[in-house]
Scaffold this motif. Structure first.
Motif, PDB file in Angstrom:
ATOM      1  N   LEU A   1      10.952  -3.872  -0.372  1.00 27.37           N
ATOM      2  CA  LEU A   1       9.641  -3.983   0.268  1.00 27.37           C
ATOM      3  C   LEU A   1       8.555  -3.378  -0.618  1.00 27.37           C
ATOM      4  N   GLU A   2       8.866  -2.286  -1.297  1.00 24.89           N
ATOM      5  CA  GLU A   2       7.892  -1.691  -2.229  1.00 24.89           C
ATOM      6  C   GLU A   2       7.544  -2.673  -3.340  1.00 24.89           C
ATOM      7  N   ARG A   3       8.544  -3.356  -3.860  1.00 26.63           N
ATOM      8  CA  ARG A   3       8.333  -4.343  -4.923  1.00 26.63           C
ATOM      9  C   ARG A   3       7.471  -5.504  -4.416  1.00 26.63           C
ATOM     10  N   GLU A   4       7.773  -5.972  -3.206  1.00 28.37           N
ATOM     11  CA  GLU A   4       7.023  -7.097  -2.638  1.00 28.37           C
ATOM     12  C   GLU A   4       5.553  -6.750  -2.387  1.00 28.37           C
ATOM     13  N   LEU A   5       5.277  -5.497  -2.044  1.00 28.97           N
ATOM     14  CA  LEU A   5       3.915  -5.087  -1.683  1.00 28.97           C
ATOM     15  C   LEU A   5       3.125  -4.508  -2.856  1.00 28.97           C
ATOM     16  N   ALA A   6       3.753  -4.333  -4.001  1.00 31.03           N
ATOM     17  CA  ALA A   6       3.096  -3.686  -5.148  1.00 31.03           C
ATOM     18  C   ALA A   6       1.790  -4.371  -5.545  1.00 31.03           C
ATOM     19  N   GLY A   7       1.693  -5.654  -5.370  1.00 25.99           N
ATOM     20  CA  GLY A   7       0.485  -6.381  -5.736  1.00 25.99           C
ATOM     21  C   GLY A   7      -0.732  -6.055  -4.887  1.00 25.99           C
ATOM     22  N   LEU A   8      -0.536  -5.367  -3.770  1.00 27.35           N
ATOM     23  CA  LEU A   8      -1.671  -4.997  -2.910  1.00 27.35           C
ATOM     24  C   LEU A   8      -2.435  -3.800  -3.452  1.00 27.35           C
ATOM     25  N   ARG A   9      -1.839  -3.068  -4.372  1.00 27.23           N
ATOM     26  CA  ARG A   9      -2.488  -1.877  -4.926  1.00 27.23           C
ATOM     27  C   ARG A   9      -3.667  -2.325  -5.769  1.00 27.23           C
ATOM     28  N   THR A  10      -4.886  -2.010  -5.304  1.00 31.61           N
ATOM     29  CA  THR A  10      -6.100  -2.470  -5.982  1.00 31.61           C
ATOM     30  C   THR A  10      -7.009  -1.338  -6.407  1.00 31.61           C
ATOM     31  N   ALA A  11      -6.686  -0.123  -6.042  1.00 33.86           N
ATOM     32  CA  ALA A  11      -7.567   1.003  -6.362  1.00 33.86           C
ATOM     33  C   ALA A  11      -6.746   2.124  -6.977  1.00 33.86           C
TER      34      ALA A  11
ATOM     35  N   SER B   1       9.437 -12.236   3.868  1.00 31.90           N
ATOM     36  CA  SER B   1       8.606 -12.726   4.961  1.00 31.90           C
ATOM     37  C   SER B   1       7.786 -11.598   5.574  1.00 31.90           C
ATOM     38  N   ASN B   2       8.413 -10.450   5.786  1.00 34.61           N
ATOM     39  CA  ASN B   2       7.717  -9.298   6.354  1.00 34.61           C
ATOM     40  C   ASN B   2       6.567  -8.880   5.448  1.00 34.61           C
ATOM     41  N   ALA B   3       6.820  -8.837   4.139  1.00 31.53           N
ATOM     42  CA  ALA B   3       5.772  -8.463   3.182  1.00 31.53           C
ATOM     43  C   ALA B   3       4.637  -9.479   3.191  1.00 31.53           C
ATOM     44  N   GLN B   4       4.971 -10.745   3.336  1.00 32.15           N
ATOM     45  CA  GLN B   4       3.936 -11.773   3.389  1.00 32.15           C
ATOM     46  C   GLN B   4       3.038 -11.575   4.617  1.00 32.15           C
TER      47      GLN B   4
ATOM     48  N   ILE C   1       2.511  -8.721   6.119  1.00 27.47           N
ATOM     49  CA  ILE C   1       1.717  -7.515   5.873  1.00 27.47           C
ATOM     50  C   ILE C   1       0.530  -7.848   4.973  1.00 27.47           C
ATOM     51  N   ARG C   2       0.776  -8.591   3.888  1.00 26.58           N
ATOM     52  CA  ARG C   2      -0.328  -8.979   3.009  1.00 26.58           C
ATOM     53  C   ARG C   2      -1.382  -9.757   3.773  1.00 26.58           C
ATOM     54  N   ARG C   3      -0.953 -10.638   4.643  1.00 26.60           N
ATOM     55  CA  ARG C   3      -1.916 -11.421   5.438  1.00 26.60           C
ATOM     56  C   ARG C   3      -2.706 -10.507   6.377  1.00 26.60           C
ATOM     57  N   ALA C   4      -2.028  -9.534   6.991  1.00 23.69           N
ATOM     58  CA  ALA C   4      -2.703  -8.644   7.942  1.00 23.69           C
ATOM     59  C   ALA C   4      -3.742  -7.763   7.267  1.00 23.69           C
ATOM     60  N   VAL C   5      -3.435  -7.243   6.096  1.00 25.77           N
ATOM     61  CA  VAL C   5      -4.374  -6.324   5.437  1.00 25.77           C
ATOM     62  C   VAL C   5      -5.377  -7.053   4.550  1.00 25.77           C
ATOM     63  N   GLY C   6      -5.267  -8.366   4.501  1.00 25.76           N
ATOM     64  CA  GLY C   6      -6.262  -9.144   3.762  1.00 25.76           C
ATOM     65  C   GLY C   6      -5.965  -9.268   2.289  1.00 25.76           C
ATOM     66  N   GLY C   7      -4.731  -9.093   1.898  1.00 25.26           N
ATOM     67  CA  GLY C   7      -4.374  -9.187   0.474  1.00 25.26           C
ATOM     68  C   GLY C   7      -3.799 -10.458   0.178  1.00 25.26           C
TER      69      GLY C   7
END
Length: 157
Positions: A57-67, A146-149, A151-157
């Motif tokens: 899950l950390e790997r899937e969400l790593a692309g959300l880090r923008t700051a 799917s879960n990461a997708q 999450i990305r949709r929910a937080v706007g990423g």
């Protein structure tokens, strides 16, 4: 006496009005850190699976880090995993696989900005052929993606 069409139209309008929600502008929030907690899943007796899900899950969400360090923190808590009995085909499938989590955006000041309950639901066949020895691993990987997708949709990423 009201006509049936008037009553149905009024009911539909009331239903749609109740479904409207105010969208939070999470896309304006820069994410500086991502934390994944699989402790609740491990506490339910799935410690080996929880240990495997966390880095996925950390790997899937790593692309959300923008700051950098000053951005918000995305905290994801994995609360449930259910893999249904599966032996191939629709007739023997007793339900869907699910992965439940909660994503929270925490501001730099420690305040909660937003909270998103996430439930990924997939047919067990998404893991591929049921007779392969790694079928459960592939089913979990599909659920995590799917879960990461969601999450990305929910937080706007």
């Amino acid at each position: 006496m009201f006509a049936r069409r008037t009553i149905l139209t009024g009911f539909a309008a009331a239903l749609l009005a109740g479904c409207q929600t105010t969208a939070q502008t999470a896309s304006a929030v820069a994410i500086g850190a991502i934390r994944v907690d699989t402790g609740p899943l491990a506490a339910k007796g799935q410690s080996a699976t929880a240990a495997a899900i966390r880095p996925m899950l950390e790997r899937e969400l790593a692309g959300l880090r923008t700051a950098g360090r000053g951005g918000a923190t995305l905290e994801v808590t994995v609360t449930g995993l259910y893999l249904t009995s599966y032996a191939g085909g629709q007739a023997v499938t007793l339900g869907n696989d699910t992965l439940e989590s909660e994503a929270r955006l925490i501001g730099a000041d420690g305040r909660e900005i937003a909270r998103y309950p996430i439930l990924a639901i997939m047919a067990p066949s998404y893991g591929g052929a049921w007779y392969r020895p790694d079928v459960d691993q592939r089913r979990i990987e599909a659920l995590v993606a799917s879960n990461a997708q969601w999450i990305r949709r929910a937080v706007g990423g």
